[in-house]
Scaffold this active site. Sequence first.
Site, PDB file in Angstrom:
ATOM      1  CG  ASP A 171     141.547  11.028  44.223  1.00 57.06           C
ATOM      2  OD1 ASP A 171     140.612  11.487  43.540  1.00 57.06           O
ATOM      3  OD2 ASP A 171     142.700  11.501  44.197  1.00 57.06           O
ATOM      4  CB  SER A 172     135.652  11.491  44.057  1.00 59.14           C
ATOM      5  OG  SER A 172     135.408  10.279  43.356  1.00 59.14           O
ATOM      6  CD  GLU A 176     137.256  17.964  38.064  1.00 61.45           C
ATOM      7  OE1 GLU A 176     136.449  18.270  38.961  1.00 61.45           O
ATOM      8  OE2 GLU A 176     138.111  17.071  38.191  1.00 61.45           O
ATOM      9  CE  LYS A 204     140.900  10.309  37.340  1.00 58.96           C
ATOM     10  NZ  LYS A 204     141.357  11.433  38.222  1.00 58.96           N
ATOM     11  CG  ASP A 232     141.620   8.974  40.698  1.00 58.45           C
ATOM     12  OD1 ASP A 232     142.023   9.231  39.552  1.00 58.45           O
ATOM     13  OD2 ASP A 232     140.629   9.527  41.218  1.00 58.45           O
ATOM     14  CD  GLU A 280     144.015  14.890  40.633  1.00 59.85           C
ATOM     15  OE1 GLU A 280     144.489  15.933  41.134  1.00 59.85           O
ATOM     16  OE2 GLU A 280     142.973  14.359  41.042  1.00 59.85           O
TER      17      GLU A 280
END
Length: 269
Positions: free
Chosen positions: A43-44, A179, A110, A82, A112
């Site tokens: 999602d970057s 991270e 993925k 993501d 978070e």
Amino acid sequence: MISLSDLRKFKAEGRKFSCLTCYDASMAKAMELAEIDTILIGDSLGMAIQGRDSTLPVTVEDMAYHTAAVRRGNQHALIMTDLPFMSYATLNDALQNAKTVMQAGAQMIKIEGGAWLSETVQVLTRNGVPVCVHLGLTPQSVHVFGGYKLQARTREAADQLIADCTAVVEAGAAVLLLECVPAQLGQEIAELFPNTPVIGIGAGNATDGQVLVVQDMLGLTFGRVARFVRNFMKEQSGETAILDAFKAFHAAVQDQSFPAKEHTFQVEL
């Protein structure tokens, strides 16, 4: 095509594996030629592709679109996608949105978070969706953290992160991504879970894999560059410079020359 079983085999053999973000078919093809092991449709893309200030506005439809493009361009790498901000707030949302990106070509999703994701991880895994859990600095929670900062700076915070990792692994998490944590902690976690591949970004060179945002490693970051970034493009020249940069990254991950000490956070825990 690389699979989750391959990542587990790489870890067992001590072979480090490479991972880059990617959002389009042409870059995906170059990564295939460079034999990059894993691709993250992150999602970057909200910042790197859409020009936004954070990842928060990215949608599931965005992720599916870019996942499909990458899959068409690359038949070698394991593709991980993501689930964006608030797209897995309920179990039903998690299942439906995982279905969308898996049908677009992802082999793994993925998400978070920490221990509170255990039920989500368990339900997704039981429904045939391999899950990578992203811990440490989690960009979707940037406003909670008060910015992009090193996480788990103390022994107490490190132990809490280890507890979160333990909870999600016990729930079925297939891969962990750490991270912006001290290198010592990255090594501790990689060693603690012998059957779970651990990918790092700013987590030292003892993790099983390394990931960078492709724009960062190609020198296309304008403004402040994170400590854990190395510009592999500036070492190349000629018409194959991008491909050569990808190959150099892959080789540097495998021989553990990247990340070097200057790319890591050395904190005594």
